[in-house]
Design a protein around this motif. Structure first.
Motif, PDB file in Angstrom:
ATOM      1  N   VAL A   1       0.852  -1.195   0.000  1.00 30.73           N
ATOM      2  CA  VAL A   1       0.000   0.000   0.000  1.00 30.73           C
ATOM      3  C   VAL A   1       0.884   1.240   0.000  1.00 30.73           C
ATOM      4  CG1 VAL A   1      -2.011  -0.965   1.148  1.00 30.73           C
ATOM      5  CG2 VAL A   1      -0.127  -0.086   2.524  1.00 30.73           C
TER       6      VAL A   1
ATOM      7  N   HIS B   1      -6.674  -4.141   3.491  1.00 29.66           N
ATOM      8  CA  HIS B   1      -6.225  -3.149   4.483  1.00 29.66           C
ATOM      9  C   HIS B   1      -6.272  -3.795   5.856  1.00 29.66           C
ATOM     10  CE1 HIS B   1      -6.016   0.179   1.677  1.00 29.66           C
ATOM     11  NE2 HIS B   1      -7.158  -0.226   1.168  1.00 29.66           N
TER      12      HIS B   1
ATOM     13  N   THR C   1      -9.178   1.517   6.751  1.00 33.83           N
ATOM     14  CA  THR C   1      -8.781   2.789   6.157  1.00 33.83           C
ATOM     15  C   THR C   1      -9.387   3.932   6.954  1.00 33.83           C
ATOM     16  OG1 THR C   1     -10.671   2.674   4.683  1.00 33.83           O
ATOM     17  CG2 THR C   1      -8.569   1.920   3.799  1.00 33.83           C
TER      18      THR C   1
ATOM     19  N   ASP D   1      -4.625   3.832   3.950  1.00 36.55           N
ATOM     20  CA  ASP D   1      -4.381   2.623   4.748  1.00 36.55           C
ATOM     21  C   ASP D   1      -3.930   3.018   6.153  1.00 36.55           C
ATOM     22  OD1 ASP D   1      -3.900  -0.474   4.552  1.00 36.55           O
ATOM     23  OD2 ASP D   1      -2.207   0.360   5.672  1.00 36.55           O
TER      24      ASP D   1
END
Lengths: 316, 359
Positions: free
Chosen positions: A64, A95, A99, A105
């Motif tokens: 990410v 994730h 989030t 993230d």
């Protein structure tokens, strides 16, 4: 009297083993037996390493980008994948800790935030202890007018509630990580100075200082070659606790919006909007606070452990 | 004792000067000057900007500005014949902007006479804003101090008496943990649990109606509003007081008079609380000063979270808005409170313990 045999010598030596141990060696030996401190060191090192390797972890393991916003996928829960109809074949982005309010993230941001928070705490503590050490030795050694002036400065600084002083500075400067380190360094030295000054005061009259001056050592040499090595441990022992305190102050300032400003994440400013997350993502409120508390708690325990280990009056 | 108090108060004067000089210098050093927030608007012409700067006197040399802030300018530029235009002046020039006409006479009284100027934004005198906010901060601070003592002291005594026992260990670990929890996060979690999830207590404010007067303090609704912020602010105090009290109690617990009390056949409670705790209280008094300073700093954060209309929130709002007259005033008041707190704890120390003579 007959010469002593080798065995006798060896026995005599072994009797003396443990007597000639230095304070530092003794401290390390004590630390090794102090399980609580060892656990704290372990947890703290883990957190520090995770933060240090934040780029590697978020790019290689989590895959990410901590700055990428993704509003359609905001407020994802823990261990939730992105909702995305288009690419049905491949698995959507995972994730791990969900989030935040604009779809970034959370875990990656926490790791990067750790770098800033720990970095500010560490650098700020080193700076303030160095300044405190230098001023403490100089005022303690010279006394007189220098001492009086610094005493006035210290009393003045200590009479302002710390956060208020930081508030003015935040109002005046636009604070970022570097500014905060400098501010913490230049405001936080008074406590160390008091301790070092007192110790220097008593060392000044010792024989080895008098003899150093008698052979013509300059005051700078006496202060930094003879006195400094004997007082430095006082500063080092308070290092861990100072870092912990600074992390708390930094997080409070950043939370108020007066420390490190978004989008740069710190554990403090990730909580600025926390009250609006109560219904949408409680994990966003919990995680940064748990990290601050754990880090500071570990640092306090480590600080206490080191202080005890170096305390010459404690017996094993 | 009176002599000592007076001497300490006189000693506080140079410290307060130092604080005012320091904060004033910081203020003038801010990028764009102290009026930056007022002149930020892009619609403002250069002349208007100049007029604002002129009105607030930021073009004068810094020492003159400080002098004006401290002592006012009504004695610097005076109007002796009553026509509304200044005709005599010292330090400041009569015609500062060079338009050939004298300026109106000074109207600032200066901080020494209780005039902290007007807020940049509300245009109200700063001192009035401070007066509005002090009761709320006092309410929160005093209740936190009481809760801190009420919980911290007995916890410390009981841990010391049962040294090494379960209660002692739990309370010591608890104290370390609560020292490490950031105040603002604790407040958030308390709001989350008791305000949002359980819906038991209000999530903020001093009383339900924001506008108009609150009901009196003994009203249950006020107390309900007070609970969460008080505990948020008091946990640190509880942690510290229990540790201090435990250490102090351990010091007195082996004294001869304790053994005498036991030999007399007194009950444990009488021994611990009447004979022991009273002597253990002495070192606790010295901690009042630092506790007050801590309360003030903690109040800044706590008041922000709970939308508590006190000094701390005033300070944060002023900093965010760069409302410098208000920022300066809150810092000076905070410093005065801290200095008085330290003085109070020294006097209390001597009052509790007759062996101590203040010189």
């Amino acid at each position: 009297m007959a010469a002593q045999t080798d065995a006798q010598v060896a026995r005599l030596e072994s009797d003396n083993r443990g007597v000639g141990i230095s304070l530092t060696q003794l401290a390390f030996r004590r630390l090794k037996r102090d399980r609580l401190t060892l656990v704290a060191i372990g947890i703290f090192m883990t957190l520090a390493l995770l933060s240090l390797f934040a780029p590697v972890i978020s790019n290689q393991i989590l895959h990410v980008d901590y700055t990428r916003t993704n509003v359609p996928n905001k407020f994802l829960g823990i261990w939730e994948r992105e909702k995305n109809e288009s690419n049905s074949g491949t698995l959507n982005q995972l994730h791990v800790l969900g989030t935040d309010d604009i779809g970034r993230d959370h875990l990656a941001r926490l790791l990067y935030a750790g770098r800033i928070s720990l970095g500010i705490g560490f650098m700020g503590a080193i700076l303030s202890l160095t300044i405190g050490l230098a001023i403490g030795i100089i005022t303690g050694y010279h006394g007189g007018i220098i001492d009086d002036i610094f005493n006035w400065v210290i009393t003045t600084l200590d009479s302002i509630p710390q956060l208020f002083l930081l508030l003015i500075i935040a109002a005046v400067l636009q604070p970022g990580p570097t500014t905060l380190v400098l501010v913490f360094g230049f405001l936080g030295w008074t406590g160390t100075t008091r301790l070092i000054r007192g110790e220097t005061f008593s060392l000044r009259e010792r024989e080895y200082i008098i003899s150093a001056r008698a052979v013509g050592a300059s005051s700078w040499r006496v202060m930094f070659a003879h006195i400094a090595p004997n007082v430095i441990s006082i500063a080092v022992i308070t290092l861990a606790i100072t870092i912990g305190n600074l992390i708390l102050v930094e997080s409070a300032l950043s939370f108020l919006g007066l420390g490190v400003e978004p989008p740069t994440p710190t554990w403090g400013n990730m909580l600025t909007k926390a009250q609006s997350f109560f219904t949408s993502g409680i994990h966003l409120v919990i995680a940064p606070g748990v990290l601050i508390t754990t880090t500071v708690l570990c640092l306090y325990i480590i600080g206490d452990g080191i202080r005890d280990a170096f305390d010459p009056t404690l017996k094993d | 004792m009176i002599k000592y108090t007076i001497r300490r108060l006189i000693q506080a004067v140079p410290i307060l000067f130092g604080i005012s000089i320091l904060s004033f210098l910081l203020m003038t050093a801010s990028p764009g000057g102290p009026t930056a927030a007022l002149t930020l608007s892009p619609n403002m012409s250069a002349r208007q900007r100049e007029a604002v700067a002129q009105r607030l006197g930021v073009n004068d040399p810094v020492p003159v500005q400080y002098l004006r802030w401290l002592t006012g300018d009504d004695w610097m530029r005076r109007d002796t014949d009553g026509d509304g235009i200044a005709d005599t002046s010292i330090i400041l020039p009569l015609d500062a902007d060079g338009d050939g006409e004298a300026e109106p006479p000074g109207n600032r009284k200066g901080v020494l006479r209780g005039d902290f100027g007007n807020s940049f934004f509300s245009n109200r005198p700063v001192i009035e804003q401070i007066k509005d906010r002090i009761p709320a901060t006092l309410e929160l601070g005093v209740s936190s101090l009481i809760v801190g003592l009420l919980f911290g002291v007995p916890i410390g005594i009981i841990s010391a008496v049962g040294r090494g026992g379960i209660f002692d260990n739990v309370s010591r670990v608890g104290a370390v943990i609560f020292n490490a929890v950031p105040v603002f996060w604790l407040g958030l979690i308390l709001i989350l649990v008791f305000g949002s999830m359980l819906d038991l207590l209000p999530m903020g404010n001093r009383c339900p109606n924001r506008i108009g007067a609150c009901p009196p303090l003994y009203d249950p609704i006020r107390i309900k509003h007070l609970i969460l912020p008080t505990f948020t602010l008091a946990t640190g105090l509880i942690a510290v007081y229990s540790r201090y009290m435990r250490a102090a109690m351990l010091d007195v617990i082996n004294e001869d008079y304790m053994r005498t009390a036991k030999a007399k056949g007194l009950s444990n409670r009488a021994i611990w609380f009447k004979h022991g705790a009273r002597n253990a209280f002495i070192p606790l008094a010295t901690f009042l000063g630092p506790a007050l300073a801590g309360l003030l700093s903690g109040a800044v954060v706590t008041e922000r979270i709970f939308a508590w209309p006190g000094m701390g929130r005033l300070a944060v709002d002023a900093v965010v808005a760069q409302d410098f007259p208000v920022v300066m005033a809150t810092v000076i008041f905070g410093a005065i409170a801290t200095i008085l707190g330290y003085l109070l704890s020294d006097i209390l120390y001597a009052w509790i313990d007759p062996r101590i003579r203040l010189h």
